[in-house]
Design an enzyme around this catalytic site. Structure first.
Site, short mmCIF file in Angstrom:
data_model
loop_
_atom_site.label_atom_id
_atom_site.label_comp_id
_atom_site.label_asym_id
_atom_site.label_seq_id
_atom_site.Cartn_x
_atom_site.Cartn_y
_atom_site.Cartn_z
N GLU A 175 0.84 -1.19 0.00
CA GLU A 175 0.00 0.00 0.00
C GLU A 175 0.86 1.23 0.00
O GLU A 175 2.07 1.17 0.00
CB GLU A 175 -0.87 0.01 1.26
CG GLU A 175 -1.82 -1.18 1.35
CD GLU A 175 -2.54 -1.21 2.69
OE1 GLU A 175 -2.24 -0.37 3.52
OE2 GLU A 175 -3.38 -2.07 2.87
N SER A 212 4.86 -5.68 11.34
CA SER A 212 6.01 -5.33 12.20
C SER A 212 6.16 -6.30 13.36
O SER A 212 7.29 -6.68 13.69
CB SER A 212 5.84 -3.89 12.71
OG SER A 212 6.05 -2.96 11.68
N ASN A 244 7.31 0.20 3.56
CA ASN A 244 5.99 0.65 4.01
C ASN A 244 5.48 0.03 5.31
O ASN A 244 4.69 0.65 6.01
CB ASN A 244 4.96 0.36 2.92
CG ASN A 244 5.24 1.12 1.64
OD1 ASN A 244 5.76 2.22 1.67
ND2 ASN A 244 4.91 0.53 0.51
N TYR A 245 5.88 -1.21 5.62
CA TYR A 245 5.20 -1.92 6.70
C TYR A 245 6.08 -2.26 7.90
O TYR A 245 5.56 -2.51 8.98
CB TYR A 245 4.60 -3.23 6.17
CG TYR A 245 3.46 -3.01 5.21
CD1 TYR A 245 2.23 -2.55 5.66
CD2 TYR A 245 3.61 -3.22 3.84
CE1 TYR A 245 1.19 -2.33 4.78
CE2 TYR A 245 2.58 -3.00 2.96
CZ TYR A 245 1.37 -2.55 3.43
OH TYR A 245 0.34 -2.32 2.57
N LEU A 246 7.39 -2.32 7.72
CA LEU A 246 8.27 -2.71 8.81
C LEU A 246 8.84 -1.47 9.48
O LEU A 246 9.47 -0.64 8.84
CB LEU A 246 9.42 -3.58 8.28
CG LEU A 246 8.99 -4.86 7.54
CD1 LEU A 246 10.21 -5.63 7.08
CD2 LEU A 246 8.11 -5.72 8.42
#
Length: 890
Positions: free
Chosen positions: A128, A645, A848-850
């Site tokens: 995303e 995460s 984007n996510y970690l």
């Protein structure tokens, strides 16, 4: 030596993590079929240790091939008599049947275990936008009379780099001393929620820090200059080091150390904002008169407007795009529209795409590419300098007195829309964006910038509650495009930090939220029961929430927009998900769920057709509104960031070898990253160059073994007793005489090429110095020396003895062999890592996510240089994450 030689011995197999899953089958490849519809894991992994972490149980039994019925009007009833399980009314659907096809083995890649030993599951869907949560900026300090005090700090610059390409250099100094800002052009940056204002939080002026001259003077002495650098220094030429030193003395804006960041957006994002607008691509230049498209074998005289569009298609005729029926249909429809407005000057009527011949245009484009590729380095450098000079005014802006890098300042040129996956509009003409299409945002009272092409701005506004600099609407999908600051800017950094802090905050509420939705799984109110089931999937499988799509958009879905056809019941407690997620990436997963969830899905599907909505009483807006009541600012996106995460943190904690080598630790890191990528469905097609790349790696591995063999044989030549030592006795596995001969032939060709290049370079240098060039006899002698050397090596082949170019003691040779053993082991690990990641895109989750602080803390704890994992772009994007301690946990 060909790259298809099989390495079959044990020492030839790349080493891998014990916990890494190794299953592949064909092109989809995580598992293989056993021939009866069941999937079989091909790996030799332990039962649970290598499955990715998630929050729901999974059965380890093999999934059966589901049989789907088209209608479910008379589904069998469950063993219940209560009113709470009455089937919901059928809802008419506006969607087409899913285009998803079975993807064998995705389920094996989406399970892991918790410490209690229970198998759990997670979802897959693609990346995303990086800004899931609005950015934060508090009030600025004033100077006493109400005027805002601009910060005095400037950010330094580096060269462009890719997000996912780690750099090989020493670890940077701690950010408390200095930080570099990178010149990164994030043209693909997606618009975020940065422009949604929240409550304004009062704040003090952000802390700043000046790099003192004494600190710069106290740095260790620079290494000795050699060659050209030494010569330039002697002549007083400007040095890069001097420029770099001046940049390092610049002041740095360290927003994360002050009181300006509070984890939530302020309503005012800036007080002053000045920039030069956006950079429009240059106007179209017509092709030479002899280059023309043909129709029915005859050249067509197209006006520039039509010729440009024909050129877009011509450039792609050797790609897969022009073999796609949808792409061709959409292109020709738009091309005919252009021809209607700008008809051929010779009166040709173009009515059939199959009669069009774009080959002459394609060959011209390829010829121009070859000419550019053949330019000398100096000419290429000159062209780049000219391009940079044109773009330089648009690369930076001034915000609150600070110079900040602009992200995607270039307007995308016109072309043909390619889309992702099976997009219904691929092939559509992307029209040229003009100033009349663009609205810019600047502070009031400053001169309005002039576009670099003819035209006037659509509008000029002065809205300091948003962070975008310019916006326009593209014609294909009607999407709004925005120009934001670069990833390393303060506003973007605050946005990223706020997003990850929001995800960390969810840790304090997630147990209560799970208890609530598990209770509501049995609610008598069907809307609540559907919402609870959707939350179960979003949390446990990390599904996206999903929004309604129009008929002209790709048939992609998320949790709330699932249709009955996308979920198949597999008694007693398994569900098979099969649908196209974001970017038309297929999501296929067979999971074991709570028995009540299974029962709910059966109820939701009763009396519905395949095209009906599974959750017909829930939508994304209602779901997010409910989540807000559980935690301020909570959305379905936050669950996705949290699950990614927390999974990454747990995988690192469980899988990192304490006493492993750096490469073993890097493999553990990449393994954890792959688990998150599989969870988030960040798949990719196997790169076309993968096999070629692996072949080169196999050749390089054999080269290392060849060096080791020569050192062993040199030992045997000095002292035959070394043949009895176990460490040196065994031959390298795949080095027979034919392989050695082929390898030596390649080495010979390479060395001859080096000799010729050096001869040319030496003559160029002599010419610059005004001296006579070397005679051709010098080159002949150098070539002869190489030939003699490889004749000697050929004579040594098969004798088990070797003579080195320069004499070395046995101790030095043993030391060299030990180093080669380490290099071979490390290289095998690298090969294993590349092979394992061929179908997974790791960069999306990393960007984007970690939470980047997880990586920073892990690197400090395990003594791994962060440059091995973060490119210069990521180091610039996440400066606020670089200073956490090794004990930090998500």
């Amino acid at each position: 030596m060909s790259g298809d030689i099989v390495m079959s011995s044990d020492d030839e197999k790349p080493l891998g993590l014990k916990s890494a899953p190794r299953a592949q089958n064909g092109q989809n490849g995580h598992v293989a079929s056993n021939g009866n519809g069941r999937t079989v894991d091909e790996s030799s992994m332990s039962e649970d240790d290598d499955m990715p972490l998630s929050q729901a149980s999974r059965v380890k039994s093999e999934p059966m091939t589901p049989v789907r019925a088209l209608k479910r009007k008379k589904a069998q009833s469950t063993n219940t008599s209560s009113d709470e399980e009455a089937p919901l009314a059928s809802t008419p659907a506006k969607r087409a049947t899913s285009g998803a096809v079975r993807m064998n083995g995705a389920l094996q890649a989406t399970t892991t275990t918790k410490p209690n030993g229970k198998a759990t599951m997670k979802e897959s869907t693609s990346g995303e936008d990086s800004d899931d949560v609005p950015i934060t900026k508090g009030k600025r300090a004033t100077n006493g009379n109400g005027a805002a005090k601009p910060p005095k700090k400037k950010v330094k610059q580096e060269e462009d780099s890719d997000y996912d390409k780690p750099i090989g250099r020493k670890a940077p100094p701690r950010m408390k001393r200095k930080m570099k800002k990178e010149e990164s052009d994030a043209d693909d940056e997606s618009p975020s929620d940065d422009d949604k204002p929240l409550k304004k939080a009062p704040a003090k002026k952000a802390a700043t820090k000046r790099v003192k001259k004494e600190e710069a003077d106290s740095e260790p002495p620079a290494p000795k200059k050699r060659g050209k650098a030494k010569e330039e220094a002697a002549n007083g030429s400007p040095q890069k080091g001097k420029k770099k030193k001046e940049e390092e003395e610049a002041e740095i804006y360290r927003w994360w150390e002050g009181q300006e960041f509070h984890g939530e957006d302020a309503s005012v994002k800036w007080h002053t904002l000045e920039h030069n607008g956006v950079y429009f691509p240059p106007p179209y230049e017509p092709l030479p008169s002899h280059v023309k498209m043909k129709y029915k074998g005859k050249p067509v005289d197209l006006p520039p407007e039509a010729e440009e569009v024909a050129g877009f298609y011509a450039a792609l005729i050797e790609s897969d795009h022009t073999k796609d029926a949808t792409f061709n249909r959409n292109f020709f429809d738009d091309f005919k529209g252009i021809l209607k407005k700008h008809p051929p000057r010779d009166g040709t009527k173009i009515t059939d795409l199959s009669l069009c011949d774009f080959r002459p245009m394609y060959e011209h484009f390829e010829s121009e590419k070859a000419k550019k590729k053949a330019l000398s380095p100096a000419e290429k450098k000159e062209l780049k300098a000219a391009k940079d000079a044109l773009e330089a005014p648009f690369m930076h802006c001034t915000i609150d007195g600070r110079k900040e890098k602009v992200g995607n300042f270039r307007v995308e040129p016109p072309g043909l829309y390619r889309g992702r996956g099976e997009h219904p509009k691929k092939g559509t003409l992307k029209k040229r964006v003009r100033p009349e299409d663009v609205t810019i945002n600047i502070v009031e009272g400053v001169p309005i910038p002039k576009p670099n092409v003819r035209g006037k701005w659509k509008d000029v506004q002065h809205d300091n509650t948003v962070t975008w600099l310019a916006t326009w609407t593209e014609n294909v999908n009607g999407n709004h495009k925005y120009v934001f600051l670069a990833p390393g800017s303060a506003l973007k950094g605050q946005s990223d930090m706020a997003k990850f802090e929001k995800a960390r905050e969810l840790k304090n509420h997630v147990d209560r939220i799970r208890l609530d939705y598990n209770t509501e799984l049995r609610s008598r109110v069907m809307a609540d029961r559907q919402r609870a089931t959707a939350m179960y999937f979003i949390d446990r499988l990390a599904l996206r929430a999903g929004n309604e799509k129009g008929e002209d958009e790709a048939d992609t879905v998320g949790c709330c927009s699932l249709r009955c056809e996308h979920v198949t019941l597999q008694p007693p407690d398994q569900l098979i998900f099969d649908f196209l997620g974001k970017d038309s990436i297929r999501y296929y997963n067979q999971v074991t769920v709570d028995i009540q969830v299974f029962k709910n899905i059966k109820i939701f599907k009763d009396n519905k057709d395949d095209e009906d909505q599974l959750f017909d009483r829930v939508d994304t807006a209602k779901l997010n509104k409910h989540l807000q009541s559980n935690m301020k600012g909570l959305t379905a996106k936050v669950f996705r960031t949290y699950n990614a995460s927390i999974t990454f943190q747990e995988q690192l904690d469980q899988g990192t070898p304490e006493n492993g080598t750096v490469q073993e630790k890097l493999n553990a890191y990449n393994h954890a990253n792959r688990m998150v990528a599989i969870l988030c469905n960040h798949q990719r097609a196997v790169p076309k160059s993968h096999e070629q790349s692996m072949g080169k790696m196999r050749d390089k591995l054999r080269g290392l073994k060849y060096e080791r063999m020569k050192l062993r044989h040199a030992l045997f030549n000095i002292d035959p007793k070394y043949k009895k030592k176990k460490l040196y006795a065994e031959d390298e596995s795949d080095l027979d005489d034919d392989v050695i001969a082929e390898h030596e032939e390649r080495l010979k060709e390479r060395d001859l090429e080096k000799v010729e290049k050096k001869f040319v370079k030496d003559n160029e240098k002599l010419a610059e110095e005004g001296k006579e060039r070397l005679e051709d006899s010098v080159l002949k002698q150098r070539r002869k020396d190489v030939e003699e050397e490889y004749k000697r090596l050929a004579k040594e082949r098969g004798t088990g003895k070797a003579t080195l170019k320069r004499d070395r003691s046995t101790d030095k040779i043993e030391e060299a062999i030990a180093k080669l053993d380490d290099r071979i082991k490390t290289f095998k690990l690298q090969m294993e890592d590349r092979e394992a990641g061929k179908e997974v895109a790791l960069s999306t989750s990393k960007i984007n996510y970690l939470d980047p602080r997880i990586t920073t803390a892990w690197c400090k704890t395990h003594n791994v240089p962060i440059e091995k994992l973060f490119s210069k772009t990521l180091l610039t994007k996440f400066p606020w994450a670089m200073e956490v301690e090794g004990q930090w946990k998500f």
